[in-house]
Write a protein that holds these residues in place. Structure first.
Motif, short mmCIF file in Angstrom:
data_model
loop_
_atom_site.label_atom_id
_atom_site.label_comp_id
_atom_site.label_asym_id
_atom_site.label_seq_id
_atom_site.Cartn_x
_atom_site.Cartn_y
_atom_site.Cartn_z
N VAL A 321 0.87 -1.18 0.00
CA VAL A 321 0.00 0.00 0.00
C VAL A 321 0.90 1.23 0.00
O VAL A 321 1.48 1.59 1.03
CB VAL A 321 -0.93 0.00 1.23
N TYR A 322 1.06 1.86 -1.16
CA TYR A 322 2.06 2.90 -1.34
C TYR A 322 1.44 4.20 -1.88
O TYR A 322 0.68 4.19 -2.85
CB TYR A 322 3.13 2.47 -2.35
N ASN A 323 1.79 5.30 -1.28
CA ASN A 323 1.54 6.64 -1.84
C ASN A 323 0.08 6.89 -2.21
O ASN A 323 -0.22 7.42 -3.28
CB ASN A 323 2.43 6.88 -3.05
N ASN A 324 -0.82 6.50 -1.33
CA ASN A 324 -2.23 6.81 -1.53
C ASN A 324 -2.63 8.02 -0.68
O ASN A 324 -2.02 8.28 0.36
CB ASN A 324 -3.09 5.61 -1.17
N THR A 325 -3.64 8.74 -1.13
CA THR A 325 -4.21 9.83 -0.36
C THR A 325 -5.64 9.45 0.00
O THR A 325 -6.47 9.21 -0.88
CB THR A 325 -4.18 11.14 -1.16
N ILE A 326 -5.91 9.38 1.29
CA ILE A 326 -7.17 8.85 1.81
C ILE A 326 -7.85 9.96 2.61
O ILE A 326 -7.34 10.38 3.65
CB ILE A 326 -6.91 7.61 2.69
N ILE A 327 -8.98 10.44 2.11
CA ILE A 327 -9.60 11.65 2.65
C ILE A 327 -11.03 11.36 3.10
O ILE A 327 -11.85 10.84 2.33
CB ILE A 327 -9.62 12.77 1.59
N ASP A 328 -11.33 11.68 4.33
CA ASP A 328 -12.70 11.62 4.86
C ASP A 328 -13.34 10.25 4.61
O ASP A 328 -14.38 10.12 3.95
CB ASP A 328 -13.57 12.72 4.25
N THR A 329 -12.72 9.22 5.15
CA THR A 329 -13.21 7.85 4.99
C THR A 329 -13.60 7.29 6.36
O THR A 329 -13.38 7.91 7.38
CB THR A 329 -12.14 6.97 4.33
N ALA A 330 -14.18 6.08 6.34
CA ALA A 330 -14.59 5.41 7.58
C ALA A 330 -15.54 6.28 8.39
O ALA A 330 -15.39 6.44 9.60
CB ALA A 330 -13.37 5.00 8.41
N LYS A 331 -16.54 6.85 7.71
CA LYS A 331 -17.45 7.77 8.39
C LYS A 331 -18.36 7.07 9.39
O LYS A 331 -18.79 7.68 10.37
CB LYS A 331 -18.28 8.51 7.34
N ALA A 332 -18.67 5.79 9.15
CA ALA A 332 -19.56 5.07 10.06
C ALA A 332 -18.82 4.10 10.97
O ALA A 332 -19.21 3.89 12.11
CB ALA A 332 -20.63 4.32 9.27
N ALA A 333 -17.76 3.48 10.46
CA ALA A 333 -17.02 2.48 11.24
C ALA A 333 -15.73 2.14 10.50
O ALA A 333 -15.45 2.67 9.43
CB ALA A 333 -17.86 1.22 11.45
N MET A 334 -14.95 1.22 11.09
CA MET A 334 -13.65 0.80 10.58
C MET A 334 -12.65 1.95 10.72
O MET A 334 -12.68 2.70 11.69
CB MET A 334 -13.75 0.27 9.16
N SER A 335 -11.75 2.10 9.74
CA SER A 335 -10.74 3.15 9.81
C SER A 335 -10.22 3.40 8.40
O SER A 335 -10.41 2.57 7.50
CB SER A 335 -9.58 2.72 10.73
N PRO A 336 -9.55 4.52 8.16
CA PRO A 336 -9.03 4.80 6.81
C PRO A 336 -8.11 3.70 6.28
O PRO A 336 -8.18 3.33 5.11
CB PRO A 336 -8.29 6.13 6.99
N ILE A 337 -7.23 3.19 7.13
CA ILE A 337 -6.44 2.00 6.81
C ILE A 337 -6.85 0.94 7.82
O ILE A 337 -6.68 1.13 9.02
CB ILE A 337 -4.93 2.28 6.88
N TYR A 338 -7.38 -0.17 7.33
CA TYR A 338 -8.11 -1.09 8.20
C TYR A 338 -7.66 -2.52 7.98
O TYR A 338 -7.51 -2.97 6.82
CB TYR A 338 -9.61 -0.96 7.90
N PHE A 339 -7.45 -3.23 9.07
CA PHE A 339 -7.14 -4.66 9.01
C PHE A 339 -8.40 -5.42 9.38
O PHE A 339 -8.83 -5.41 10.55
CB PHE A 339 -5.99 -5.00 9.95
N GLY A 340 -9.01 -6.10 8.40
CA GLY A 340 -10.29 -6.77 8.60
C GLY A 340 -10.16 -8.28 8.62
O GLY A 340 -9.09 -8.86 8.38
N LEU A 341 -11.28 -8.94 8.86
CA LEU A 341 -11.35 -10.40 9.00
C LEU A 341 -12.18 -11.01 7.87
O LEU A 341 -13.21 -10.46 7.47
CB LEU A 341 -11.98 -10.78 10.33
N SER A 342 -11.74 -12.17 7.40
CA SER A 342 -12.47 -12.92 6.38
C SER A 342 -13.05 -14.18 7.02
O SER A 342 -12.32 -15.09 7.41
CB SER A 342 -11.53 -13.31 5.24
N PHE A 343 -14.36 -14.24 7.12
CA PHE A 343 -15.01 -15.39 7.76
C PHE A 343 -15.20 -16.56 6.80
O PHE A 343 -15.38 -17.69 7.22
CB PHE A 343 -16.35 -14.96 8.36
N GLN A 344 -15.18 -16.28 5.49
CA GLN A 344 -15.23 -17.33 4.47
C GLN A 344 -16.38 -18.30 4.72
O GLN A 344 -16.22 -19.52 4.77
CB GLN A 344 -13.88 -18.02 4.37
#
Length: 484
Positions: A321-344
C-alpha cells in the motif's frame, strides 16, 4: 598465510551478516519482478482487423457487414464472425445483451473521434442479465470507447467454467477495457470471475452501481468485483457513486495492481485488498491457506468519502500500500487503513488467515470531523478466535491528520491496545518511525500545496515511479498520491 585466510573468512562472514541484517526492502528490491514496475497506461491500439460494420440504421436481413450495408445488431454481427474481427459501431444506442463468445474480438466506434456509441440493457428483467457478457471463449477481446449501461446483474461480466463441474477450469482472459463509461448496473458494474486472468481496465469512468431490483436484497454492488482473477490491472480510472466498494480483489487473486485511480463516494469501502469469499472459489493447489489476496499492489490512488474503510486489508499476503491519499473515509465504522477479517462463510475447512507481511508506506490519511481510528486492527472471538494481523507490519513515512480525536486501536487479545499517543502507537507496533501527525495542507482535494509538510518526506520506493496525475516522481519522494 593462516592469518590471511582467517582474515578473509572474517570479511566474508561480515559481508554475509550485513547482507542478511540490512533493510528488508533493499533485499526485496534485488528481486523485484518487472511485472510490478509502474508504467504509464498504454495508449489504445486502434488497429482494425477484418472489420464488420453495425449501425442503428442497418439491417440484419439485408446487410452484409460492409460499411455500405451494415448489420443492425451487434449480436447478429458477432454471429457472422469467426474470431479476430473488429466490430465497428456507428453512433447510436444499441439496446441488447451483447454476448461475445469468440476470441480476439474488438468492439469499438467506427469513428473513434466522433461516434458516441451506447450499449444499454434493461435492469428490471432477470433474463437480461448483462449489458456485455464476455463468455469463456472470449479471451483477447477489447472494449474501446464505449458507453455501457444496465444489465439486471452486471454491466460487464467476464465468464469462467470454474463451477461447471468439468475437469478443466478456465475463464476468458487477456481482456482490455479502455476509455469506456460504465454505469447504472443492476449490481456490479464489472464482474470478474475465477481464472479470468490478465484483465486490464484503464482510463474508464465507472459509476452508479446497484441501481436495479437485483440489488434490493443483496445490497452488494461493487464498481469492480474480482473473485480469484490474477493479474488484474486497474489504472487511471474515475470510480464514483458506488453502492458498496469501489474495487476489491479477493478469493485468492494474485498479483493485482490498482494504481492512479480516483475513487470517491462509496457506500462501503474504497479499495479492499482481499475481502470475504466462499471456499468454493479458492484454488487450493496454489493457495492452500485460503489467502484472499496475494501480492497485491495499491499505489497512487485518491480515495474520498467512504462509509467504511478507505483501504482495507483482509486475509492478504504480501500486500503493498504505497503513496495513496485517503480523505474523509470510515465515516460510520472501521478506519481509513483497516485490518479486517475474512469469515469465508464460516466453513469449517476454511483457514481464515490473518493479514501477513503488509507494507504501508507514504500514505496520507486526512479526516475532517470524523470520529474513527487512524488504523484499526480487528479481532473476533468467533470460530475459536480470529486475528486480522500476524507478525510484523512494515509501515512508515505516512502522514496522519484529523481535527477530531486522534487514536489508534489494536483489538488482538495478546496485544490489545488503544492509544491517543502517536509515540505509544509507534512503540506498540515498532512502526511509523518517520511518520508524522501533520495537516497535509491539500488543495484541490488531493494535491499538495507549496508549504505541505508531505513534500520530500516520503520513502523512495522502487515500485513507485509516477503520481496520480501521471507525473514522474523525483527523489526524495513526496507523501501521498500527488507529487508536488
Amino acid at each position: 598465510m593462516k592469518k590471511q585466510k582467517r582474515a578473509l573468512l572474517g570479511i566474508v562472514f561480515l559481508i554475509l551478516f550485513l547482507f542478511v541484517s540490512c533493510d528488508v526492502n533493499f533485499v526485496m528490491d534485488l528481486f523485484t519482478p518487472e511485472t510490478f514496475s509502474e508504467k504509464l497506461s498504454e495508449p489504445a491500439d486502434y488497429t482494425v482487423n477484418n472489420p464488420v460494420y453495425v449501425s442503428v440504421t442497418g439491417s440484419d436481413d439485408t446487410g452484409n457487414g460492409s460499411q455500405d450495408r451494415p448489420y443492425r445488431t451487434i449480436n447478429h454481427a458477432l454471429s457472422q464472425c469467426s474470431g479476430g474481427e473488429t466490430v465497428m459501431l456507428a453512433a447510436g444506442t444499441y439496446q441488447e445483451e451483447v454476448r461475445i463468445d469468440l476470441p480476439n474480438i474488438t468492439l469499438r466506434p467506427a469513428d473513434i473521434n466522433n461516434d458516441h456509441v451506447v450499449i444499454r440493457n434493461v435492469i428490471d428483467d432477470e433474463d437480461q442479465t448483462f449489458a456485455i457478457w464476455i463468455y469463456v471463449d472470449g479471451s483477447g477481446c477489447r472494449l474501446q470507447n464505449l458507453e455501457i449501461a444496465g444489465g439486471y446483474y452486471y454491466a460487464i461480466k467476464i465468464e469462467t467454467t470454474w463451477d461447471w463441474g468439468e475437469p478443466e477450469r478456465y475463464g476468458a482472459s487477456d481482456i482490455i477495457i479502455e476509455d469506456c463509461i460504465i454505469h447504472d448496473s443492476g449490481r456490479d458494474c464489472i464482474k470478474i470471475t475465477p481464472n479470468c486472468n490478465n484483465i486490464t481496465i484503464r482510463r474508464c469512468e465507472i459509476y452508479n452501481s446497484g441501481v436495479g431490483p437485483s440489488n434490493i436484497a443483496a445490497e452488494n454492488a461493487e464498481g469492480i468485483d474480482n473473485v480469484n482473477g490474477d493479474n488484474l490491472i486497474v489504472q487511471d480510472c474515475f470510480i464514483h457513486d458506488i453502492y458498496t466498494t469501489g474495487i476489491y480483489f479477493k478469493g485468492g487473486a494474485q498479483d493485482c495492481i490498482i494504481e492512479r485511480n480516483i475513487i470517491r463516494d462509496t457506500g462501503f469501502s474504497g479499495i479492499l485488498i482481499g475481502f470475504d469469499t466462499s471456499t468454493d472459489y479458492f484454488d487450493l493447489e496454489v493457495n492452500p491457506d485460503y489467502y484472499e489476496s496475494i501480492n497485491g499492489i495499491v499505489r497512487n490512488n485518491v480515495i474520498v468519502n467512504t462509509v467504511y474503510a478507505g483501504i482495507g486489508l483482509y486475509a492478504s499476503k504480501d500486500a503493498h500500500v504505497y503513496n495513496n491519499t485517503i480523505i474523509d473515509t470510515a465515516k460510520a465504522a472501521m478506519s481509513p487503513i483497516y485490518f479486517g477479517l475474512s469469515f469465508q462463510d464460516w466453513d469449517p475447512v476454511a483457514k481464515r488467515p490473518a493479514n501477513i507481511n503488509p507494507e504501508i508506506y507514504n500514505n496520507i490519511v486526512s479526516q475532517n470531523n470524523i470520529d474513527s481510528a487512524m488504523i484499526y486492527i480487528r479481532y473476533a472471538d468467533e470460530l475459536g478466535g480470529m486475528s486480522s494481523l500476524e507478525g510484523p507490519v512494515k509501515m512508515d513515512n505516512n502522514c496522519y491528520y484529523t481535527n477530531g480525536t486522534l487514536y489508534f486501536e489494536d483489538r488482538r487479545p495478546d496485544s490489545e491496545f488503544y492509544t491517543e499517543s502517536f509515540t505509544a502507537w509507534k512503540n506498540h507496533l515498532y512502526c511509523d518511525t518517520n511518520s508524522s501527525l501533520d495537516d497535509p495542507l491539500l488543495i484541490q482535494e488531493y494535491r499538495l500545496s507549496s508549504d505541505s509538510p508531505c513534500i520530500d518526506r516520503g520513502k523512495n520506493l522502487n515500485w513507485v515511479t509516477y503520481d496520480v496525475d501521471d507525473k514522474k516522481r523525483t527523489e526524495p519522494y513526496d507523501i501521498g498520491a500527488s507529487e508536488f
